[in-house]
Write a protein that holds these residues in place. Structure first.
Motif, PDB file in Angstrom:
ATOM      1  N   PRO A   1       0.826  -1.207   0.000  1.00  0.00           N
ATOM      2  CA  PRO A   1       0.000   0.000   0.000  1.00  0.00           C
ATOM      3  C   PRO A   1       0.866   1.265   0.000  1.00  0.00           C
ATOM      4  N   ASN A   2       0.344   2.337  -0.575  1.00  0.00           N
ATOM      5  CA  ASN A   2       1.120   3.558  -0.789  1.00  0.00           C
ATOM      6  C   ASN A   2       1.824   4.064   0.462  1.00  0.00           C
TER       7      ASN A   2
ATOM      8  N   THR B   1       3.862   9.061  -0.035  1.00  0.00           N
ATOM      9  CA  THR B   1       2.671   9.845   0.307  1.00  0.00           C
ATOM     10  C   THR B   1       2.962  11.314   0.586  1.00  0.00           C
TER      11      THR B   1
ATOM     12  N   ASN C   1     -10.864  -3.618  -1.576  1.00  0.00           N
ATOM     13  CA  ASN C   1      -9.544  -3.282  -2.097  1.00  0.00           C
ATOM     14  C   ASN C   1      -8.865  -2.230  -1.225  1.00  0.00           C
ATOM     15  N   HIS C   2      -7.565  -2.419  -0.961  1.00  0.00           N
ATOM     16  CA  HIS C   2      -6.845  -1.441  -0.128  1.00  0.00           C
ATOM     17  C   HIS C   2      -6.748  -0.081  -0.788  1.00  0.00           C
ATOM     18  N   ARG C   3      -7.004  -0.022  -2.102  1.00  0.00           N
ATOM     19  CA  ARG C   3      -6.974   1.260  -2.802  1.00  0.00           C
ATOM     20  C   ARG C   3      -8.119   2.168  -2.391  1.00  0.00           C
TER      21      ARG C   3
ATOM     22  N   LYS D   1      -8.835   2.627   0.856  1.00  0.00           N
ATOM     23  CA  LYS D   1      -8.568   2.931   2.253  1.00  0.00           C
ATOM     24  C   LYS D   1      -7.842   4.270   2.391  1.00  0.00           C
TER      25      LYS D   1
ATOM     26  N   TYR E   1      -4.243   4.315   3.803  1.00  0.00           N
ATOM     27  CA  TYR E   1      -3.157   3.896   2.906  1.00  0.00           C
ATOM     28  C   TYR E   1      -2.868   4.944   1.835  1.00  0.00           C
TER      29      TYR E   1
ATOM     30  N   GLY F   1      -5.156   5.886  -0.287  1.00  0.00           N
ATOM     31  CA  GLY F   1      -5.806   5.340  -1.458  1.00  0.00           C
ATOM     32  C   GLY F   1      -6.746   6.352  -2.083  1.00  0.00           C
TER      33      GLY F   1
ATOM     34  N   GLN G   1      -4.801   8.808  -6.714  1.00  0.00           N
ATOM     35  CA  GLN G   1      -3.497   8.185  -6.505  1.00  0.00           C
ATOM     36  C   GLN G   1      -3.342   6.907  -7.328  1.00  0.00           C
ATOM     37  N   ASP G   2      -4.424   6.143  -7.452  1.00  0.00           N
ATOM     38  CA  ASP G   2      -4.322   4.834  -8.074  1.00  0.00           C
ATOM     39  C   ASP G   2      -4.304   4.900  -9.596  1.00  0.00           C
TER      40      ASP G   2
END
Length: 358
Positions: A77-78, A103, A164-166, A168, A171, A173, A177-178
């Protein structure tokens, strides 16, 4: 031929679906270790891909201290990118880090400093910089085929799954960002310049899509030097869209599809009433970027999408976030990049069907 040994750090979906199957196609790279929080899944992946070593996150530094890997691929995760990349770089291991690089600007700068201090290479995983269609489009724009590029517009979207952690916030997300980072990165290299101002609007949807902690969609306008404008929408709430358009003073070009790794890039150039279309071969984007990074390591040649490239995007992403939060335009102050993707970075490698997704 010597092969660069990679430790996969974070064996989630993108590592399972895209990175791990691709490495065997490169010819100059191999996976020697997996670092994961799930011993069970890591063992299955290691058996499937023939990987000798498996480590828990708690044993990460032990892995770095041993002679089992030359480089790490960080697909966490980011919010975890900086920590794991810095530890690897300080141990003298090269680091290929998924985007966004980190981040905060401070985290990016710390990663760059760690690479400079150890002499290990830090590369931001911009797979499209090694993809033939993307690079040809950039080179044809640079050659003046559509005149002076003046406007850029893009849409990148899909309906995200709720687990999906994207999605969150903790993170870092979100659709910006994705997938918005792809639109941003494309605009920067198409204009060969850095944005100087950002305006943005968020949408949190109508409850039909399970996006709770981050926005469902974001619409962004970026002002570039010489009066150029870029606009894009990134969304987790709309069916698959994946294209961008560049308008110039003598013509235009549209890439559709333009960003995803599962589909071949297709582009249409237009000059006046004359249009030409070209579909590029389906290539393995992850094999291409890994082969390129391994070539850089083997030949002691710093990669083009280095830490500075990742920092440039993070600086713009943060300004876009501030613009969306405050409702006010935000200035961006990033030095112009002197390097951009070029034809010698292209790596054309076939896609393998050998994959295990748990």
């Amino acid at each position: 031929m010597r092969k660069i040994r990679y430790a996969v750090v974070g064996a989630g979906w993108i590592a399972q679906e895209a990175f791990m199957p691709s490495v065997s196609q490169t010819g100059n790279s191999t996976i020697s270790a997996i670092v994961s929080g799930s011993a069970k899944n890591a063992a299955k992946l290691a058996e499937f891909h023939g990987v000798e070593h498996v480590f828990s996150y708690e044993r990460y530094d032990q892995m770095l201290a041993s002679d089992v890997a030359d480089a790490v691929y960080v697909a966490l995760p980011n919010s975890m990118h900086a920590d794991y990349a810095i530890r690897a770089l300080r141990a003298g291991k090269h680091a290929l880090v998924e985007k966004p690089l980190a981040t905060t600007e401070a985290e990016c700068e710390a990663m760059i400093a760690a690479a400079n201090e150890s002499g290990a290479y830090l590369m931001t995983a911009y797979r499209l910089h090694n993809e033939p269609g993307t690079v040809e489009l950039l080179e044809r724009i640079r050659s003046g085929e559509i005149g002076d590029p003046r406007i850029f517009s893009a849409v990148f979207s899909f309906v995200a799954s709720p687990d999906n952690h994207r999605l969150k916030a903790g993170y870092w997300g979100g659709p910006l960002q994705d997938i918005g980072v792809y639109c941003l990165n494309a605009a920067r290299h198409i204009f060969a310049a850095e944005p100087i101002e950002a305006v943005a609007v968020r949408s949190f949807g109508n409850g039909s899509v399970v996006v709770r902690e981050v926005e469902e969609s974001i619409a962004v306008t970026l002002r570039f030097p010489k009066g150029r404008l870029a606009q894009f929408i990134a969304s987790f709430g709309s069916d698959n869209s994946d294209f961008y358009h560049v308008g110039g003073t003598k013509g235009s070009v549209t890439a559709d599809p333009g960003f995803r790794f599962e589909t071949a890039v297709r582009m249409k150039f237009r000059q006046g009433d004359i249009g030409t279309e070209k579909t590029f071969p389906q290539t393995d984007h992850f094999a291409g970027q890994t082969a390129y990074f391994s070539d850089c390591i083997l030949n002691a040649q710093p990669p083009e999408p280095d830490g500075g490239e990742g920092l440039a995007d993070v600086r713009a992403l943060l300004a876009i976030e501030r613009a969306a939060t405050t409702g006010q335009p935000q200035e961006i102050d990033t030095p112009a990049r002197q390097v951009h993707p070029t034809a010698d970075m292209i790596r054309i490698l076939r896609t393998t069907e050998k994959r295990l997704v748990l």
